[in-house]
Design a protein around this motif. Sequence first.
Motif, PDB file in Angstrom:
ATOM      1  N   ILE A 142       0.906  -1.090   0.023  1.00 59.13           N
ATOM      2  CA  ILE A 142      -0.004   0.017   0.004  1.00 59.13           C
ATOM      3  C   ILE A 142       0.606   0.902   0.255  1.00 59.13           C
ATOM      4  O   ILE A 142       0.564   2.133  -0.897  1.00 59.13           O
ATOM      5  CB  ILE A 142      -0.847  -0.204   1.067  1.00 59.13           C
ATOM      6  N   VAL A 143       1.423   0.984   0.886  1.00 56.73           N
ATOM      7  CA  VAL A 143       2.578   2.369   0.812  1.00 56.73           C
ATOM      8  C   VAL A 143       3.104   2.531  -0.411  1.00 56.73           C
ATOM      9  O   VAL A 143       3.695   3.916  -0.822  1.00 56.73           O
ATOM     10  CB  VAL A 143       4.056   2.017   1.919  1.00 56.73           C
ATOM     11  N   LYS A 144       3.939   1.398  -0.766  1.00 55.84           N
ATOM     12  CA  LYS A 144       4.733   1.388  -2.556  1.00 55.84           C
ATOM     13  C   LYS A 144       3.428   2.542  -3.381  1.00 55.84           C
ATOM     14  O   LYS A 144       4.413   3.127  -4.232  1.00 55.84           O
ATOM     15  CB  LYS A 144       4.556  -0.134  -3.340  1.00 55.84           C
ATOM     16  N   LYS A 145       2.237   2.174  -3.396  1.00 53.30           N
ATOM     17  CA  LYS A 145       1.119   2.695  -4.328  1.00 53.30           C
ATOM     18  C   LYS A 145       1.544   3.598  -4.475  1.00 53.30           C
ATOM     19  O   LYS A 145       1.198   4.508  -4.788  1.00 53.30           O
ATOM     20  CB  LYS A 145      -0.089   1.793  -4.226  1.00 53.30           C
ATOM     21  N   VAL A 146       1.336   3.887  -2.395  1.00 51.46           N
ATOM     22  CA  VAL A 146       0.615   6.059  -2.717  1.00 51.46           C
ATOM     23  C   VAL A 146       2.644   6.135  -3.053  1.00 51.46           C
ATOM     24  O   VAL A 146       2.268   7.601  -3.383  1.00 51.46           O
ATOM     25  CB  VAL A 146       0.335   5.688  -1.206  1.00 51.46           C
ATOM     26  N   GLY A 147       3.636   5.793  -2.213  1.00 55.93           N
ATOM     27  CA  GLY A 147       4.293   6.723  -2.553  1.00 55.93           C
ATOM     28  C   GLY A 147       5.570   6.952  -0.991  1.00 55.93           C
ATOM     29  O   GLY A 147       6.616   6.663  -0.763  1.00 55.93           O
ATOM     30  N   ASN A 148       5.068   7.126  -0.222  1.00 53.00           N
ATOM     31  CA  ASN A 148       5.063   6.923   1.525  1.00 53.00           C
ATOM     32  C   ASN A 148       4.241   7.018   2.326  1.00 53.00           C
ATOM     33  O   ASN A 148       3.667   6.769   2.614  1.00 53.00           O
ATOM     34  CB  ASN A 148       6.304   8.278   1.511  1.00 53.00           C
TER      35      ASN A 148
END
Length: 69
Positions: free
Chosen positions: A10-16
């Motif tokens: 999920i973090v990879k999808k959003v950015g941080n």
Amino acid sequence: MSKRLPLEPIVKKVGNFYETVHVAAKRARHLYTVDPYTFGKDSEGREHKKTVIALLEILEGKVCPKREG
């Protein structure tokens, strides 16, 4: 009822991580304002807390952060 989600995809999808928390909290608040008394349902029909539903929606690409540019 509720399940644990791995946050890394999920973090990879959003950015941080900070932005992930911000987007998920904003979506969960919206879900609670629409219907505060029931659990949310995922795409398979299982019930989860609204915060888990918000994270699943981010993971599935249904909710994304607003990008300025």
